[in-house]
Scaffold this motif. Structure first.
Motif, PDB file in Angstrom:
ATOM      1  N   GLU A  66      -7.238  31.845  23.806  1.00 49.11           N
ATOM      2  CA  GLU A  66      -7.823  30.595  23.325  1.00 49.11           C
ATOM      3  C   GLU A  66      -8.710  30.031  24.429  1.00 49.11           C
ATOM      4  N   LEU A  67      -9.916  29.624  24.060  1.00 49.36           N
ATOM      5  CA  LEU A  67     -10.840  28.958  24.965  1.00 49.36           C
ATOM      6  C   LEU A  67     -11.351  27.719  24.253  1.00 49.36           C
ATOM      7  N   VAL A  68     -11.149  26.557  24.870  1.00 51.18           N
ATOM      8  CA  VAL A  68     -11.417  25.280  24.214  1.00 51.18           C
ATOM      9  C   VAL A  68     -12.151  24.360  25.175  1.00 51.18           C
ATOM     10  N   ILE A  69     -13.085  23.583  24.647  1.00 53.67           N
ATOM     11  CA  ILE A  69     -13.729  22.516  25.408  1.00 53.67           C
ATOM     12  C   ILE A  69     -13.370  21.208  24.718  1.00 53.67           C
ATOM     13  N   ASP A  70     -12.776  20.287  25.476  1.00 53.37           N
ATOM     14  CA  ASP A  70     -12.411  18.969  24.954  1.00 53.37           C
ATOM     15  C   ASP A  70     -13.332  17.920  25.558  1.00 53.37           C
ATOM     16  N   GLY A  71     -13.697  16.941  24.748  1.00 53.64           N
ATOM     17  CA  GLY A  71     -14.508  15.836  25.239  1.00 53.64           C
ATOM     18  C   GLY A  71     -14.281  14.597  24.404  1.00 53.64           C
ATOM     19  N   THR A  72     -14.999  13.566  24.748  1.00 52.20           N
ATOM     20  CA  THR A  72     -14.918  12.311  24.009  1.00 52.20           C
ATOM     21  C   THR A  72     -16.323  11.799  23.747  1.00 52.20           C
ATOM     22  N   SER A  73     -16.416  10.855  22.828  1.00 56.69           N
ATOM     23  CA  SER A  73     -17.683  10.194  22.540  1.00 56.69           C
ATOM     24  C   SER A  73     -17.404   8.706  22.362  1.00 56.69           C
ATOM     25  N   THR A  74     -18.449   7.961  22.066  1.00 55.87           N
ATOM     26  CA  THR A  74     -18.258   6.533  21.826  1.00 55.87           C
ATOM     27  C   THR A  74     -17.483   6.285  20.536  1.00 55.87           C
ATOM     28  N   LEU A  75     -17.321   7.317  19.707  1.00 54.53           N
ATOM     29  CA  LEU A  75     -16.615   7.163  18.428  1.00 54.53           C
ATOM     30  C   LEU A  75     -15.213   7.771  18.439  1.00 54.53           C
ATOM     31  N   GLY A 134     -12.610  11.468  20.050  1.00 52.63           N
ATOM     32  CA  GLY A 134     -12.501  12.686  20.829  1.00 52.63           C
ATOM     33  C   GLY A 134     -12.981  13.874  20.013  1.00 52.63           C
ATOM     34  N   TRP A 135     -13.332  14.929  20.676  1.00 51.72           N
ATOM     35  CA  TRP A 135     -13.787  16.131  19.978  1.00 51.72           C
ATOM     36  C   TRP A 135     -13.281  17.370  20.724  1.00 51.72           C
ATOM     37  N   GLY A 174     -17.075  23.125  16.662  1.00 49.78           N
ATOM     38  CA  GLY A 174     -16.635  21.762  16.898  1.00 49.78           C
ATOM     39  C   GLY A 174     -15.775  21.188  15.792  1.00 49.78           C
ATOM     40  N   GLY A 175     -15.585  21.940  14.720  1.00 48.90           N
ATOM     41  CA  GLY A 175     -14.686  21.508  13.656  1.00 48.90           C
ATOM     42  C   GLY A 175     -15.251  20.459  12.717  1.00 48.90           C
ATOM     43  N   ARG A 176     -16.499  20.105  12.880  1.00 51.95           N
ATOM     44  CA  ARG A 176     -17.092  19.076  12.014  1.00 51.95           C
ATOM     45  C   ARG A 176     -18.367  19.562  11.325  1.00 51.95           C
ATOM     46  N   GLY A 177     -18.491  20.882  11.225  1.00 55.33           N
ATOM     47  CA  GLY A 177     -19.583  21.436  10.451  1.00 55.33           C
ATOM     48  C   GLY A 177     -20.792  21.878  11.260  1.00 55.33           C
ATOM     49  N   PRO A 178     -21.791  22.397  10.543  1.00 55.16           N
ATOM     50  CA  PRO A 178     -22.976  22.979  11.176  1.00 55.16           C
ATOM     51  C   PRO A 178     -23.784  21.989  12.028  1.00 55.16           C
ATOM     52  N   ALA A 179     -23.821  20.726  11.653  1.00 56.13           N
ATOM     53  CA  ALA A 179     -24.610  19.762  12.431  1.00 56.13           C
ATOM     54  C   ALA A 179     -24.040  19.621  13.845  1.00 56.13           C
ATOM     55  N   MET A 180     -22.728  19.467  13.945  1.00 57.26           N
ATOM     56  CA  MET A 180     -22.112  19.350  15.272  1.00 57.26           C
ATOM     57  C   MET A 180     -22.254  20.648  16.055  1.00 57.26           C
ATOM     58  N   ASN A 181     -22.042  21.781  15.386  1.00 55.11           N
ATOM     59  CA  ASN A 181     -22.182  23.068  16.067  1.00 55.11           C
ATOM     60  C   ASN A 181     -23.603  23.262  16.580  1.00 55.11           C
ATOM     61  N   GLY A 182     -24.578  22.827  15.821  1.00 56.00           N
ATOM     62  CA  GLY A 182     -25.970  22.900  16.265  1.00 56.00           C
ATOM     63  C   GLY A 182     -26.218  22.057  17.509  1.00 56.00           C
ATOM     64  N   LYS A 183     -25.605  20.884  17.574  1.00 55.12           N
ATOM     65  CA  LYS A 183     -25.741  20.021  18.752  1.00 55.12           C
ATOM     66  C   LYS A 183     -25.088  20.666  19.980  1.00 55.12           C
ATOM     67  N   ILE A 184     -23.940  21.318  19.772  1.00 59.29           N
ATOM     68  CA  ILE A 184     -23.272  22.031  20.870  1.00 59.29           C
ATOM     69  C   ILE A 184     -24.181  23.151  21.369  1.00 59.29           C
ATOM     70  N   GLN A 185     -24.727  23.926  20.450  1.00 60.16           N
ATOM     71  CA  GLN A 185     -25.580  25.045  20.817  1.00 60.16           C
ATOM     72  C   GLN A 185     -26.837  24.578  21.549  1.00 60.16           C
ATOM     73  N   GLY A 232     -28.738   8.084  18.383  1.00 65.65           N
ATOM     74  CA  GLY A 232     -28.259   7.601  19.670  1.00 65.65           C
ATOM     75  C   GLY A 232     -27.116   6.613  19.599  1.00 65.65           C
ATOM     76  N   GLN A 233     -26.665   6.268  18.404  1.00 68.67           N
ATOM     77  CA  GLN A 233     -25.566   5.309  18.273  1.00 68.67           C
ATOM     78  C   GLN A 233     -24.219   5.920  18.704  1.00 68.67           C
ATOM     79  N   ILE A 234     -24.069   7.219  18.493  1.00 69.43           N
ATOM     80  CA  ILE A 234     -22.862   7.920  18.927  1.00 69.43           C
ATOM     81  C   ILE A 234     -23.266   8.827  20.081  1.00 69.43           C
ATOM     82  N   LYS A 235     -22.665   8.611  21.248  1.00 70.39           N
ATOM     83  CA  LYS A 235     -23.014   9.384  22.436  1.00 70.39           C
ATOM     84  C   LYS A 235     -21.784  10.105  22.966  1.00 70.39           C
ATOM     85  N   THR A 236     -22.001  11.353  23.361  1.00 69.41           N
ATOM     86  CA  THR A 236     -20.938  12.135  23.982  1.00 69.41           C
ATOM     87  C   THR A 236     -20.814  11.718  25.436  1.00 69.41           C
ATOM     88  N   ASN A 237     -19.588  11.527  25.897  1.00 68.83           N
ATOM     89  CA  ASN A 237     -19.365  11.196  27.301  1.00 68.83           C
ATOM     90  C   ASN A 237     -19.547  12.434  28.165  1.00 68.83           C
TER      91      ASN A 237
END
Length: 191
Positions: free
Chosen positions: A30-39, A41-42, A79-90, A172-177
């Motif tokens: 298992e390889l995981v990246i954990d983070g948070t945002s203004t809204l 955790g992810w 990222g578990g929240r669909g293609p839009a989030m995965n695209g942002k990660i990529q 820009g309303q939701i920002k990743t820390n």
């Protein structure tokens, strides 16, 4: 007398040869990246991890691991929240120009199971993300229970260490820390 000597010889041979653990067939890595945002955790989980040693040896209470490189393709992070989030990660991890995240350990490891504290021990290597490589230490633990050997570790870091621009959403309303944690676990079994 000969029987006792033979039994003693077999026991000595068994314990000096050691025990080989094989990478578990299912759910081994298992390889995981954990983070948070203004809204909220992810978590982004790698669907595929390559380069993991297929076996490790334990001899006289010491785990022996040869040099290796763990790799995952950025496009395999979910990222578990669909293609839009995965695209942002990529996009953030620069998948187009540097498609692979790599952790490289260049030296053999010999870790005594009796010396491992609850806090773990540092494993030195190089981490490459988005075309930037840094020497890092990952706090690692090894646990042995029954016929299972589990190697796990984590590193807290900042995306900015690797020139990663933190993703945002909703104009820009939701920002990743900037702070993230990379975690891994590898499960081995023996007969």
């Amino acid at each position: 007398m000969k029987t006792k000597l033979f039994v003693l010889f077999v026991l000595i041979a068994h314990f000096s040869i050691g025990q080989e653990y094989q990478l578990a067939a299912e759910n081994s890595t298992e390889l995981v990246i954990d983070g948070t945002s203004t809204l909220h955790g992810w978590t982004a989980t790698a669907a595929q991890v390559d380069g993991v040693p297929t076996s490790v040896n334990v001899t006289e209470g010491t785990v022996h691991i040869d040099p290796f490189s763990i790799e995952t393709k950025v496009i395999s992070l979910d990222g578990g929240r669909g293609p839009a989030m995965n695209g942002k990660i990529q996009k953030a991890l620069k998948a187009d120009s540097d498609p692979t995240v790599i952790f490289n350990i260049q030296e053999s490891l010999a870790i005594s199971l009796s010396d491992i504290s609850e806090d773990g021990f540092p494993v030195k290597g190089s981490l490459s993300i988005g075309g930037i490589t840094h020497d890092v230490e990952i706090v690692t633990t090894i646990t042995q229970k029954d016929k299972t050997l589990m190697i796990s570790g984590k590193r807290d870091m900042k995306m900015s260490e690797f020139d990663i621009e933190a993703p945002s959403a909703m104009f820009g309303q939701i920002k990743t820390n900037d702070d993230i944690t990379i975690r891994f676990s590898i499960k081995y079994i023996t007969n």
